[in-house]
Design a protein around this motif. Structure first.
Motif, PDB file in Angstrom:
ATOM      1  N   ALA A  96     -38.624  19.767  -7.786  1.00  0.00           N
ATOM      2  CA  ALA A  96     -37.436  20.338  -7.152  1.00  0.00           C
ATOM      3  C   ALA A  96     -37.704  20.848  -5.736  1.00  0.00           C
ATOM      4  CB  ALA A  96     -36.882  21.467  -8.020  1.00  0.00           C
ATOM      5  N   ARG A  97     -38.863  21.464  -5.531  1.00  0.00           N
ATOM      6  CA  ARG A  97     -39.165  22.015  -4.200  1.00  0.00           C
ATOM      7  C   ARG A  97     -39.188  20.889  -3.152  1.00  0.00           C
ATOM      8  NH1 ARG A  97     -41.468  26.896  -3.058  1.00  0.00           N
ATOM      9  NH2 ARG A  97     -42.309  27.116  -0.967  1.00  0.00           N
ATOM     10  N   ALA A  98     -39.885  19.824  -3.456  1.00  0.00           N
ATOM     11  CA  ALA A  98     -39.957  18.691  -2.522  1.00  0.00           C
ATOM     12  C   ALA A  98     -38.582  18.060  -2.338  1.00  0.00           C
ATOM     13  CB  ALA A  98     -40.951  17.658  -3.032  1.00  0.00           C
ATOM     14  N   ALA A  99     -37.806  17.994  -3.402  1.00  0.00           N
ATOM     15  CA  ALA A  99     -36.469  17.406  -3.309  1.00  0.00           C
ATOM     16  C   ALA A  99     -35.579  18.232  -2.382  1.00  0.00           C
ATOM     17  CB  ALA A  99     -35.843  17.309  -4.698  1.00  0.00           C
ATOM     18  N   PHE A 100     -35.670  19.569  -2.459  1.00  0.00           N
ATOM     19  CA  PHE A 100     -34.845  20.407  -1.588  1.00  0.00           C
ATOM     20  C   PHE A 100     -35.287  20.286  -0.127  1.00  0.00           C
ATOM     21  CE2 PHE A 100     -33.487  22.617  -5.507  1.00  0.00           C
ATOM     22  CZ  PHE A 100     -32.118  22.551  -5.287  1.00  0.00           C
ATOM     23  N   VAL A 101     -36.570  20.125   0.118  1.00  0.00           N
ATOM     24  CA  VAL A 101     -37.048  19.921   1.495  1.00  0.00           C
ATOM     25  C   VAL A 101     -36.452  18.635   2.054  1.00  0.00           C
ATOM     26  CG1 VAL A 101     -39.092  19.388   2.893  1.00  0.00           C
ATOM     27  CG2 VAL A 101     -39.166  21.263   1.239  1.00  0.00           C
ATOM     28  N   THR A 102     -36.476  17.569   1.269  1.00  0.00           N
ATOM     29  CA  THR A 102     -35.903  16.294   1.708  1.00  0.00           C
ATOM     30  C   THR A 102     -34.404  16.434   1.917  1.00  0.00           C
ATOM     31  OG1 THR A 102     -37.594  15.063   0.517  1.00  0.00           O
ATOM     32  CG2 THR A 102     -35.590  13.865   1.076  1.00  0.00           C
ATOM     33  N   LEU A 103     -33.737  17.105   1.008  1.00  0.00           N
ATOM     34  CA  LEU A 103     -32.286  17.277   1.113  1.00  0.00           C
ATOM     35  C   LEU A 103     -31.917  18.040   2.383  1.00  0.00           C
ATOM     36  CD1 LEU A 103     -29.587  16.819  -0.260  1.00  0.00           C
ATOM     37  CD2 LEU A 103     -29.947  18.943  -1.530  1.00  0.00           C
ATOM     38  N   ARG A 104     -32.643  19.122   2.683  1.00  0.00           N
ATOM     39  CA  ARG A 104     -32.349  19.882   3.904  1.00  0.00           C
ATOM     40  C   ARG A 104     -32.587  19.021   5.146  1.00  0.00           C
ATOM     41  NH1 ARG A 104     -34.018  24.406   0.863  1.00  0.00           N
ATOM     42  NH2 ARG A 104     -36.194  24.025   1.294  1.00  0.00           N
ATOM     43  N   ARG A 105     -33.656  18.225   5.128  1.00  0.00           N
ATOM     44  CA  ARG A 105     -33.944  17.349   6.283  1.00  0.00           C
ATOM     45  C   ARG A 105     -32.815  16.336   6.470  1.00  0.00           C
ATOM     46  NH1 ARG A 105     -36.217  12.602   6.319  1.00  0.00           N
ATOM     47  NH2 ARG A 105     -37.170  12.798   4.278  1.00  0.00           N
ATOM     48  N   LEU A 106     -32.343  15.750   5.376  1.00  0.00           N
ATOM     49  CA  LEU A 106     -31.264  14.765   5.476  1.00  0.00           C
ATOM     50  C   LEU A 106     -29.952  15.420   5.928  1.00  0.00           C
ATOM     51  CD1 LEU A 106     -31.975  12.650   2.274  1.00  0.00           C
ATOM     52  CD2 LEU A 106     -32.291  11.948   4.654  1.00  0.00           C
ATOM     53  N   GLU A 107     -29.692  16.629   5.457  1.00  0.00           N
ATOM     54  CA  GLU A 107     -28.446  17.290   5.864  1.00  0.00           C
ATOM     55  C   GLU A 107     -28.479  17.638   7.345  1.00  0.00           C
ATOM     56  OE1 GLU A 107     -27.410  20.408   3.042  1.00  0.00           O
ATOM     57  OE2 GLU A 107     -26.261  18.901   1.964  1.00  0.00           O
ATOM     58  N   ARG A 108     -29.655  18.068   7.852  1.00  0.00           N
ATOM     59  CA  ARG A 108     -29.755  18.353   9.292  1.00  0.00           C
ATOM     60  C   ARG A 108     -29.587  17.066  10.093  1.00  0.00           C
ATOM     61  NH1 ARG A 108     -33.935  21.925   7.910  1.00  0.00           N
ATOM     62  NH2 ARG A 108     -35.468  20.322   8.338  1.00  0.00           N
ATOM     63  N   ALA A 109     -30.195  15.987   9.619  1.00  0.00           N
ATOM     64  CA  ALA A 109     -30.155  14.721  10.354  1.00  0.00           C
ATOM     65  C   ALA A 109     -28.757  14.115  10.389  1.00  0.00           C
ATOM     66  CB  ALA A 109     -31.141  13.737   9.740  1.00  0.00           C
ATOM     67  N   THR A 110     -27.936  14.419   9.401  1.00  0.00           N
ATOM     68  CA  THR A 110     -26.616  13.791   9.336  1.00  0.00           C
ATOM     69  C   THR A 110     -25.482  14.770   9.655  1.00  0.00           C
ATOM     70  OG1 THR A 110     -26.466  14.220   6.950  1.00  0.00           O
ATOM     71  CG2 THR A 110     -27.385  12.099   7.622  1.00  0.00           C
ATOM     72  N   ALA A 111     -25.828  16.011  10.028  1.00  0.00           N
ATOM     73  CA  ALA A 111     -24.800  17.000  10.354  1.00  0.00           C
ATOM     74  C   ALA A 111     -24.050  16.562  11.613  1.00  0.00           C
ATOM     75  CB  ALA A 111     -25.434  18.366  10.573  1.00  0.00           C
ATOM     76  N   PRO A 112     -22.729  16.818  11.671  1.00  0.00           N
ATOM     77  CA  PRO A 112     -21.979  16.478  12.882  1.00  0.00           C
ATOM     78  C   PRO A 112     -22.525  17.262  14.075  1.00  0.00           C
ATOM     79  CG  PRO A 112     -20.527  17.181  11.092  1.00  0.00           C
ATOM     80  CD  PRO A 112     -21.926  17.423  10.642  1.00  0.00           C
ATOM     81  N   ARG A 113     -22.591  16.586  15.204  1.00  0.00           N
ATOM     82  CA  ARG A 113     -23.068  17.256  16.419  1.00  0.00           C
ATOM     83  C   ARG A 113     -21.966  18.141  16.970  1.00  0.00           C
ATOM     84  NH1 ARG A 113     -27.817  15.415  17.030  1.00  0.00           N
ATOM     85  NH2 ARG A 113     -28.377  13.243  16.865  1.00  0.00           N
ATOM     86  N   ARG A 114     -22.377  19.294  17.441  1.00  0.00           N
ATOM     87  CA  ARG A 114     -21.407  20.218  18.035  1.00  0.00           C
ATOM     88  C   ARG A 114     -21.346  19.971  19.534  1.00  0.00           C
ATOM     89  NH1 ARG A 114     -21.605  25.852  14.892  1.00  0.00           N
ATOM     90  NH2 ARG A 114     -22.010  24.996  12.858  1.00  0.00           N
ATOM     91  N   SER A 115     -20.137  19.929  20.052  1.00  0.00           N
ATOM     92  CA  SER A 115     -19.962  19.747  21.488  1.00  0.00           C
ATOM     93  C   SER A 115     -20.144  21.087  22.174  1.00  0.00           C
ATOM     94  CB  SER A 115     -18.560  19.239  21.780  1.00  0.00           C
ATOM     95  OG  SER A 115     -18.337  18.035  21.086  1.00  0.00           O
ATOM     96  N   PRO A 116     -20.648  21.078  23.417  1.00  0.00           N
ATOM     97  CA  PRO A 116     -20.736  22.351  24.147  1.00  0.00           C
ATOM     98  C   PRO A 116     -19.327  22.862  24.422  1.00  0.00           C
ATOM     99  CG  PRO A 116     -21.366  20.497  25.547  1.00  0.00           C
ATOM    100  CD  PRO A 116     -21.136  19.951  24.178  1.00  0.00           C
ATOM    101  N   PRO A 117     -19.147  24.174  24.562  1.00  0.00           N
ATOM    102  CA  PRO A 117     -17.806  24.703  24.816  1.00  0.00           C
ATOM    103  C   PRO A 117     -17.253  24.179  26.130  1.00  0.00           C
ATOM    104  CG  PRO A 117     -19.478  26.419  25.033  1.00  0.00           C
ATOM    105  CD  PRO A 117     -20.170  25.197  24.540  1.00  0.00           C
ATOM    106  N   ARG A 118     -15.959  23.891  26.145  1.00  0.00           N
ATOM    107  CA  ARG A 118     -15.322  23.404  27.371  1.00  0.00           C
ATOM    108  C   ARG A 118     -14.959  24.588  28.242  1.00  0.00           C
ATOM    109  NH1 ARG A 118     -11.206  18.755  26.607  1.00  0.00           N
ATOM    110  NH2 ARG A 118     -12.639  17.583  27.882  1.00  0.00           N
ATOM    111  N   ILE A 119     -15.218  24.447  29.523  1.00  0.00           N
ATOM    112  CA  ILE A 119     -14.887  25.527  30.474  1.00  0.00           C
ATOM    113  C   ILE A 119     -13.684  25.068  31.265  1.00  0.00           C
ATOM    114  CG2 ILE A 119     -15.705  26.877  32.444  1.00  0.00           C
ATOM    115  CD1 ILE A 119     -18.561  26.410  31.331  1.00  0.00           C
ATOM    116  N   SER A 120     -12.605  25.864  31.206  1.00  0.00           N
ATOM    117  CA  SER A 120     -11.381  25.513  31.925  1.00  0.00           C
ATOM    118  C   SER A 120     -11.541  25.845  33.393  1.00  0.00           C
ATOM    119  CB  SER A 120     -10.209  26.320  31.373  1.00  0.00           C
ATOM    120  OG  SER A 120     -10.073  26.085  30.002  1.00  0.00           O
ATOM    121  N   PRO A 121     -11.008  24.971  34.281  1.00  0.00           N
ATOM    122  CA  PRO A 121     -11.062  25.289  35.717  1.00  0.00           C
ATOM    123  C   PRO A 121     -10.191  26.511  36.019  1.00  0.00           C
ATOM    124  CG  PRO A 121      -9.873  23.222  35.297  1.00  0.00           C
ATOM    125  CD  PRO A 121     -10.375  23.719  33.986  1.00  0.00           C
ATOM    126  N   ALA A 122     -10.664  27.341  36.938  1.00  0.00           N
ATOM    127  CA  ALA A 122      -9.929  28.561  37.257  1.00  0.00           C
ATOM    128  C   ALA A 122      -8.737  28.292  38.154  1.00  0.00           C
ATOM    129  CB  ALA A 122     -10.848  29.581  37.936  1.00  0.00           C
TER     130      ALA A 122
END
Ligand code: SF4
Length: 72
Positions: A46-72
């Motif tokens: 189980a320990r090794a399985a959870f390590v693999t699962l966390r690695r796969l979840e990080r690798a497939t997580a949606p990328r977050r876009s940087p915050p958009r800055i509105s022009p003043a």
């Protein structure tokens, strides 16, 4: 979870001893029933399985876009 399980979130059907509460039930998602565990996924327990699962979840997580800055 009609929209799927977000990465990093525990399945609500996973019991405290890491068993599926829906195993053998028609309500169990078909993707779960079709998954065939193998040593490259589960390692030596189980320990090794959870390590693999966390690695796969990080690798497939949606990328977050940087915050958009509105022009003043
Ligand atoms: S097999 Fe599927 S439904 Fe069962 S605990 Fe795992 S993710 Fe949840």
């Amino acid at each position: 979870m009609p929209d799927g399980k977000p990465a990093g979130e525990r399945c609500p059907h996973l019991t405290g001893d890491h068993r599926c509460a829906l195993f053998g039930s028609p309500e169990r998602p078909s993707v779960c029933g079709s998954l065939r565990p193998e040593p490259s996924m589960c390692g030596d327990g189980a320990r090794a399985a959870f390590v693999t699962l966390r690695r796969l979840e990080r690798a497939t997580a949606p990328r977050r876009s940087p915050p958009r800055i509105s022009p003043a």
